[in-house]
Enzyme design. Structure first.
Site, PDB file in Angstrom:
ATOM      1  N   HIS A 141      84.349  55.938  26.694  1.00 42.46           N
ATOM      2  CA  HIS A 141      85.717  56.079  26.170  1.00 42.46           C
ATOM      3  C   HIS A 141      86.259  57.478  26.460  1.00 42.46           C
ATOM      4  O   HIS A 141      86.577  58.248  25.554  1.00 42.46           O
ATOM      5  CB  HIS A 141      85.742  55.791  24.666  1.00 42.46           C
TER       6      HIS A 141
ATOM      7  N   HIS B  78      88.501  56.106  31.425  1.00 37.40           N
ATOM      8  CA  HIS B  78      88.809  54.809  30.811  1.00 37.40           C
ATOM      9  C   HIS B  78      90.283  54.752  30.423  1.00 37.40           C
ATOM     10  O   HIS B  78      90.957  53.722  30.644  1.00 37.40           O
ATOM     11  CB  HIS B  78      87.926  54.596  29.576  1.00 37.40           C
TER      12      HIS B  78
ATOM     13  N   HIS C  65      95.487  55.234  24.204  1.00 37.91           N
ATOM     14  CA  HIS C  65      94.936  54.328  23.199  1.00 37.91           C
ATOM     15  C   HIS C  65      93.560  54.743  22.664  1.00 37.91           C
ATOM     16  O   HIS C  65      93.151  54.310  21.586  1.00 37.91           O
ATOM     17  CB  HIS C  65      94.844  52.910  23.767  1.00 37.91           C
TER      18      HIS C  65
ATOM     19  N   ASP D 180      92.829  46.849  27.878  1.00 36.03           N
ATOM     20  CA  ASP D 180      91.685  47.602  27.356  1.00 36.03           C
ATOM     21  C   ASP D 180      90.367  47.015  27.868  1.00 36.03           C
ATOM     22  O   ASP D 180      89.394  47.753  28.091  1.00 36.03           O
ATOM     23  CB  ASP D 180      91.728  47.564  25.821  1.00 36.03           C
TER      24      ASP D 180
END
Length: 766
Positions: A519, A523, A557, A668
């Site tokens: 993450h 990403h 995000h 995602d």
């Protein structure tokens, strides 16, 4: 000492009475009769004493005493004034006392007027008034009243007031003459006084109020039984006036106290922002309340078990001129203040230096002489947070009334001090937070040199990036920043956006992704790239403001992701979990996005209208929260029902929010829809992050699930089969039904799922 001296009017009354006596004697003394005998005996009491003791049997004397006692009780029950007292002057005295009651007198006014009346009625030359204090067994000589109507008292020395003290304790009247051998020492201190009548004054409940000592000079006649009866009758009658006066005093005092406390509360709660402002104000009010010369507030340092004074010796002229006081700090249990802090009990001390607990060191440091002390604890619920100490009442000593008033005041002081200390902590925390933000801003925002370095690179030729299968692993972090800026410009142009601001914003976004295995910034960029491709290929499916929110939400995000999921945050009682009870990390990602937008030169939405800006932030929050898989399942279920029943409509705001959520989840999870070589590499990185979380759980004494257990690597294929079939495939199937242009995502997920199934099957056969 308050000693009554007859006024000119009363002296004139006495002269008239003496003239009446002399004229009567000259006219009627020739014939011996009952009146003459009575007058002779009154003037020669020693003759009667000698005669009775020599000629009357003791039993007969006892009978006389019993009869006199019964007669006296009957008279007292009737609360009447003896007839011998009811001459015109006595009527006038009673009327004067009645007039006193019409002007809301203090109890001191009534006591003085009562003493005047009795003195005139029994021909006393004066009187001394002693007041009783409820808090101890001492008497205080009444010296008069100050301008505020408060009594000025001085402590009566025991060896000098043995007669009043005896009357106070026994509640019995006593008559003495100088020739009484038992009290000869007492009269030595009163050289001109020959006769004394001392009586107590009590409330109906028996509570002692005062003692009055009437006196005559040596040349006067001794006080007789009749004088005692007259005085007692006046006291009984005056008790009514006294009761009224005390009620009136209490009402006035309560009103003044309530008004005072209301003013105090208004004032001190306005200055609760600072201890430096609050403490002097509290001390000044406390001084006024009990008329103290000095005041100090000691706060409790619970860690060091000490008391310390932030403001000490209020009332000292030097302090008022702004000079600092000595640093006062001492151990709990030391001195009066230390003992009060330790026990929580109020101390009212009349003579500090005679009290062995008194700490002389503070007087030595300050050069001030402490005489009387009123010291009271300040509470926060059940714990003591400080001590307020009043020193040296200006007139007399601190009374029980002072204690009661100060006790009410101390409640508000405690509240004010407690909340001010809390405010101080909050204010300090706020300042620390600002400092932390400044440091964080410096380290977490891009440098201007980075912006300038990147500007020329934006003019380079870009590869084809509007492709669901784009491989971000092939490019460096700076390239991805350039690609992200290019994708934004391609979608929204620069008419309403500033390029420098956009570059700065994107660079800071990159900086705020942590260096965790999966993450991370790579990403974040990859998800934004998938969203960019989806928006480009679906043309007019989403409105411009929705496209803007979707792209920024995809880019941001996972800001500041720690490589741990929401469950881990809750299980380890992370501060983030305490702030956000649901969608913990997702809420944090959105708040980080807003924080970056608020940095100088980072607000890419600055040229939007207020309504557009408000709508964009609302949609960004919705989209980022939608990446929580816990929200994906109910969202997909609702959308599936709408599709199957053909009730889905693009004109519905609620339906559009649902599909935006599905689009965010699809972006995602887009690593699962990449070509196999990219997918396989991504899964290895994902599992490295899973294993890091599993290691942390094992270190905390918990057993990680098999997917996160480094010691069970054979679970990777099975877990991927479950993940792709249970989450990814349903997501892309739903998306495909509404946006057919997303079919490449669905096809690639299906392909990757089949590959993982084969690997899992092979592992089972080994």
């Amino acid at each position: 000492m308050f000693t009554y001296t007859p006024s000119a009017q009363n002296l004139q009354v006495r002269r008239k009475f003496k003239g009446f006596q002399n004229g009567y004697l000259k006219t009627h003394y020739q014939d011996l009769n009952e009146i003459k005998i009575k007058e002779y005996l009154q003037n020669h009491p020693e003759f009667l004493d000698n005669y009775v003791l020599s000629h009357v049997e003791p039993d007969h004397i006892q009978t006389w005493l019993e009869r006199k006692k019964n007669d006296k009780n009957r008279d007292l029950c009737a609360v009447s004034i003896p007839k011998s007292c009811m001459h015109s002057e006595s009527h006038q005295m009673i009327q004067d006392l009645s007039l006193t009651l019409q002007h809301q007198p203090t109890k001191y006014d009534v006591l003085v007027e009562l003493g005047n009346c009795i003195s005139s009625a029994i021909n006393a030359d004066g009187f001394t008034l002693f007041l009783a204090d409820e808090g101890d067994d001492s008497l205080y000589i009444y010296m008069g009243q100050n301008a505020r109507g408060e009594a000025i008292l001085t402590l009566a020395k025991t060896n000098e007031v043995e007669v009043p003290l005896y009357v106070a304790r026994q509640r019995k009247a006593i008559r003495l003459s100088r020739n009484n051998g038992d009290y000869s020492n007492y009269f030595k201190k009163k050289p001109k006084i020959g006769h004394i009548l001392c009586q107590s004054i009590q409330q109906p409940d028996g509570k002692l109020i005062a003692v009055i000592e009437f006196f005559k000079h040596e040349s006067g006649y001794a006080f007789q039984d009749e004088d005692e009866d007259i005085a007692y009758s006046y006291i009984i009658w005056g008790g009514i006036a006294l009761h009224y006066a005390i009620l009136c005093m209490n009402m006035n005092k309560n009103k003044k106290l309530n008004d005072f406390l209301l003013m105090v509360v208004r004032s001190i709660f306005q200055d609760m922002v600072s201890m430096e402002l609050l403490v002097p104000k509290i001390m000044n009010y406390a001084q006024r309340l009990v008329d103290a010369d000095r005041a100090s507030l000691f706060l409790v340092d619970s860690k060091q078990q000490e008391l310390y004074a932030t403001v000490f010796d209020v009332g000292n002229d030097e302090q008022q001129e702004g000079k600092s006081s000595p640093d006062i700090r001492f151990k709990m249990g030391t001195g009066i203040a230390g003992i009060v802090a330790e026990t929580g009990k109020t101390e009212n001390i009349k003579d500090a230096y005679s009290d062995p607990r008194f700490n002389h060191e503070i007087d030595k440091q300050t050069g001030y002489k402490t005489k009387s002390i009123l010291c009271m604890p300040l509470f926060n619920q059940t714990s003591i947070i400080g001590v307020v100490q009043m020193v040296n009442k200006r007139n007399g000593f601190f009374t029980e009334e002072d204690e009661k008033a100060f006790e009410m005041f101390a409640v508000y002081c405690g509240l004010a001090v407690h909340h001010t200390k809390l405010y101080d902590k909050i204010r300090k925390s706020e300042q620390k937070y600002k400092v932390a933000l400044e440091v964080l801003s410096y380290h977490s925002t891009c440098a201007e040199s980075e912006v300038q370095r990147l500007v020329p690179q934006l003019d380079n030729q870009f590869p084809i990036i509007d492709d669901y299968h784009f491989n971000s692993f092939a490019y460096g972090d700076d390239d991805k920043v350039c690609f992200a800026v290019h994708m934004f410009e391609d979608l929204f142009g620069l008419r309403r956006f500033d390029r420098q601001c956009l570059i700065r914003f994107t660079l800071t976004i990159r900086k705020n992704y942590r260096n965790v295995p999966y993450h991370n910034w790579s990403h974040g960029f990859s998800v934004a790239n998938t969203m960019y491709t989806l928006i480009k290929k679906t043309s007019d499916v989403f409105r411009p403001i929705e496209c803007l929110a979707l792209y920024i939400a995809a880019l941001c995000h996972d800001l500041d992701h720690r490589g741990k999921n929401n469950k881990f945050m809750a299980d380890t009682e992370s501060p983030l979990a305490a702030i956000y009870s649901t969608s913990t990390m997702e809420h944090h990602h959105f708040n980080q996005t807003v924080a970056i937008l608020q940095n100088d030169g980072h607000n890419i939405f600055s040229k939007l209208s207020y309504q557009e800006y408000k709508q964009a932030l609302s949609l960004i929050k919705h989209c980022i929260l939608a990446t929580d898989l816990a929200l994906f399942f109910p969202n997909k279920s609702k959308l599936t029902v709408l599709i199957e029943t053909e009730k889905f409509t693009w004109s519905s705001k609620e339906h559009r929010l649902m599909i935006q959520g599905i689009v965010m989840t699809a972006s995602d999870l887009s690593a699962s829809a990449k070509p196999w070589d990219v997918q396989e590499k991504t899964v290895k990185i994902i599992f490295e992050e899973f294993y890091d979380q599993g290691d942390a759980e094992r270190k905390a004494g918990k057993t990680p699930i098999p997917m996160m257990d480094r010691e069970q690597p054979n679970e990777q294929a099975n877990s991927q089969v479950g993940f792709l079939s249970g989450i990814c495939l349903p997501c892309y199937k739903t998306l495909y039904k509404l946006i057919p242009e997303t079919k490449p995502l669905l096809d690639m997920v299906q392909f990757n799922l089949n590959k993982w199934r084969k690997i899992a099957a092979n592992e089972e056969t080994l």
